[in-house]
Write a protein that holds these residues in place. Structure first.
Motif, mmCIF file in Angstrom:
data_model
loop_
_atom_site.group_PDB
_atom_site.id
_atom_site.type_symbol
_atom_site.label_atom_id
_atom_site.label_comp_id
_atom_site.label_asym_id
_atom_site.label_seq_id
_atom_site.Cartn_x
_atom_site.Cartn_y
_atom_site.Cartn_z
ATOM 1 N N LYS A 273 -0.337 2.121 -4.015
ATOM 2 C CA LYS A 273 -0.300 0.708 -3.645
ATOM 3 C C LYS A 273 -0.733 0.373 -2.393
ATOM 4 O O LYS A 273 -1.456 -0.632 -2.101
ATOM 5 C CB LYS A 273 1.300 0.158 -3.916
ATOM 6 N N LEU B 175 1.481 -5.729 -7.419
ATOM 7 C CA LEU B 175 1.252 -4.482 -7.717
ATOM 8 C C LEU B 175 2.684 -3.571 -7.542
ATOM 9 O O LEU B 175 3.122 -3.561 -6.503
ATOM 10 C CB LEU B 175 0.260 -4.286 -6.735
ATOM 11 N N THR C 238 2.871 -6.103 -2.790
ATOM 12 C CA THR C 238 3.459 -4.569 -3.376
ATOM 13 C C THR C 238 4.561 -4.558 -3.225
ATOM 14 O O THR C 238 5.387 -4.941 -2.276
ATOM 15 C CB THR C 238 2.445 -3.696 -2.647
#
Length: 342
Positions: free
Chosen positions: A45, A37, A193
């Motif tokens: 995120k 992400l 992330t």
């Protein structure tokens, strides 16, 4: 069951006061893969991770992790996951081995089993030589490896890594990348992330670009780069007037702009014919462009094309993800660590 997504989310929404942090996020992550992400600070995120890891309930939408609903089956989700955040959440007064044995006991392993698992992970993460040193003497990279090892004690099915290489030097970051690649080899699903475009490019099977609390694009790194063409023509202008004139002319075709360096980037197929045509179009008198180079497109180009700003810039949602502290999903400000099965 083998074909179900390891993570699936539909219409996730979350607001903090008047700030809407997530505006309807949809995700599907296949098992045994790395899913990144990707977004700037404030893009949503960490809030997404908090919801998927059962730390924060969504205002709307649904999500399942390892086949379990993150709200209705919160406890079962927690037994199947591990969460490692931006800062190592290990006890600096204990040795590396003691940290891992403690985590083993917290995940309900017997004493002998916890000791064996600690030794196994210390060897796997190249920490055997430092096993009996207190963690306070470890380097940043060693602490992050130990933190990740602690999250794996309970054999999680899904592991969330929330910006795991923040603050690491390039060598330590590279070492962490190798560790993450090894996790997938073992069949673990990794949800990563990151703000580091290279990190997503190196590790991820699929990438979702999030901006302003929404997923604005998703695909493999190669697919996303194809969206802005395979190559990028970088133009260095001779002065600010030329820079501004060419920028106005190219308009939405720009995939990169750097006023400090008088540099503009535009998508191209990389062929000599198209490069000549672009140069003739924007600088017919051959006075504005000082020099040019052709590069392969990067995820940063994707970011610029999709969001209008680079990955290091703030998001459009007003920033801060509803006022949560950086890395708040892991509770590192209090030393809390969410662990599978606890």
């Amino acid at each position: 069951m083998a074909h179900r997504p390891a993570i699936e989310a539909s219409g996730l929404e979350k607001s903090y006061g008047a700030v809407k942090v997530l505006g309807g996020v949809d995700l599907s992550v296949p098992p045994g893969s790395v899913f990144a992400l990707l977004g700037p600070n404030g893009a949503g995120k960490t809030t997404t991770v908090r919801i998927l890891a059962t730390l924060t309930p969504p205002d709307a939408g649904r999500a399942r992790v390892a086949g379990f609903d993150v709200v209705a089956e919160r406890r079962r989700v927690r037994r199947a996951i591990s969460l490692t955040g931006q800062y190592a959440a290990v006890d600096e007064t204990q040795t590396g081995e003691e940290n891992l044995r403690m985590m083993g006991r917290l995940t309900r392993l017997g004493r002998a089993e916890a000791r064996a698992r600690a030794h196994e992970l210390l060897e796997r993460f190249d920490l055997t030589g430092a096993a009996r040193r207190t963690v306070g003497t470890y380097s940043g990279g060693m602490r992050r490896r130990l933190d990740l090892a602690a999250g794996l004690v309970g054999h999680p099915e899904v592991i969330f890594l929330d910006e795991p290489t923040t603050g690491l030097d390039p060598r330590s970051r590279q070492a962490m990348w190798e560790v993450v690649k090894g996790l997938v080899t073992d069949g673990v699903t990794v949800f990563l992330t990151t703000q580091y475009l290279e990190e997503a490019d190196q590790l991820a099977d699929r990438v979702a670009v999030v901006d302003g609390g929404r997923v604005v694009a998703e695909g493999t790194p190669a697919e996303l780069k194809e969206r802005v063409a395979g190559q990028r023509l970088d133009l260095v202008l001779g002065d600010i007037a030329g820079y501004q004139s060419v920028a106005r002319h190219l308009g939405v075709r720009l995939v990169r702009s750097d006023a400090d360096r008088l540099t503009l980037g535009v998508a191209t197929d990389g062929s000599a014919a198209q490069v000549r045509a672009l140069l003739d179009e924007i600088d017919p008198e051959r006075r504005a462009v000082d020099r040019f180079t052709v590069h392969s497109a990067t995820l940063d180009d994707v970011f610029m094309a999709l969001t209008g700003h680079g990955a290091g810039s703030g998001s459009r949602n007003g920033g801060g993800e509803g006022g949560t502290a950086t890395g708040g999903a892991t509770g590192e400000k209090t030393g809390e660590k969410e662990t599978a099965g606890v």
